[in-house]
Scaffold this motif. Structure first.
Motif, mmCIF file in Angstrom:
data_model
loop_
_atom_site.group_PDB
_atom_site.id
_atom_site.type_symbol
_atom_site.label_atom_id
_atom_site.label_comp_id
_atom_site.label_asym_id
_atom_site.label_seq_id
_atom_site.Cartn_x
_atom_site.Cartn_y
_atom_site.Cartn_z
ATOM 1 N N THR A 3 3.398 26.554 -26.740
ATOM 2 C CA THR A 3 3.241 25.545 -27.786
ATOM 3 C C THR A 3 2.398 26.129 -28.895
ATOM 4 O OG1 THR A 3 3.396 23.718 -26.217
ATOM 5 C CG2 THR A 3 2.342 23.252 -28.317
ATOM 6 N N PRO A 61 -1.589 24.960 -24.462
ATOM 7 C CA PRO A 61 -0.741 24.986 -23.269
ATOM 8 C C PRO A 61 0.434 24.005 -23.339
ATOM 9 C CG PRO A 61 -2.903 24.049 -22.747
ATOM 10 C CD PRO A 61 -2.953 24.542 -24.168
ATOM 11 N N THR A 62 0.258 22.894 -24.062
ATOM 12 C CA THR A 62 1.304 21.879 -24.175
ATOM 13 C C THR A 62 1.195 21.187 -25.532
ATOM 14 O OG1 THR A 62 -0.097 20.086 -23.326
ATOM 15 C CG2 THR A 62 1.171 21.365 -21.679
ATOM 16 N N PRO A 63 2.259 20.526 -25.981
ATOM 17 C CA PRO A 63 2.151 19.727 -27.212
ATOM 18 C C PRO A 63 1.083 18.635 -27.084
ATOM 19 C CG PRO A 63 4.456 20.073 -26.670
ATOM 20 C CD PRO A 63 3.656 20.566 -25.497
ATOM 21 N N GLN A 64 0.948 18.058 -25.891
ATOM 22 C CA GLN A 64 -0.055 17.012 -25.695
ATOM 23 C C GLN A 64 -1.469 17.560 -25.869
ATOM 24 O OE1 GLN A 64 0.580 13.637 -25.391
ATOM 25 N NE2 GLN A 64 -1.607 13.595 -25.865
ATOM 26 N N ALA A 65 -1.720 18.790 -25.447
ATOM 27 C CA ALA A 65 -3.045 19.398 -25.636
ATOM 28 C C ALA A 65 -3.361 19.527 -27.125
ATOM 29 C CB ALA A 65 -3.119 20.753 -24.943
ATOM 30 N N GLU A 94 7.292 23.643 -29.690
ATOM 31 C CA GLU A 94 7.315 24.181 -28.344
ATOM 32 C C GLU A 94 8.524 25.099 -28.226
ATOM 33 O OE1 GLU A 94 6.649 22.365 -23.911
ATOM 34 O OE2 GLU A 94 7.824 21.197 -25.308
#
Length: 98
Positions: A3, A61-65, A94
């Motif tokens: 991401t 690490p992720t879009p949410q992070a 991502e």
């Protein structure tokens, strides 16, 4: 999947960036992120959008992070500082590494 958060900054001056840069990297790291690339030397090779005064590429690490970083209460004063002196576009994408 990797991401990336990509930012384009449009500012009249960068006098405020030292204060911002002194605090924000720790907040990015708090959410598992890292600065991959930051530059104040931008050249547009294609397209007709305005040339940003700066750009940043971050890895999370992720879009949410990335969202959690942007929504972190500790980051709020630095968003206010940034928005007081500039206009910013923030994108998250991502994908897989090549």
């Amino acid at each position: 999947m990797a991401t990336r958060m990509i930012t384009f900054l449009y500012a009249d001056n960068m006098d405020w960036i030292a204060e911002y840069s002194a605090h924000v990297p720790q907040l990015v790291a708090k959410h598992g992120g890292a600065y991959n690339f930051v530059s104040n030397d931008v050249e547009v090779l294609e397209g007709d959008r305005p040339t940003p005064t700066g750009t940043g590429i971050f890895e999370f690490p992720t879009p949410q992070a990335a969202r959690d970083f942007l929504e972190d209460e500790e980051y709020a004063p630095f968003i206010e500082l940034r928005n007081k002196h500039s206009r910013t576009e923030v994108y998250v994408c991502e994908g897989r590494g090549m």
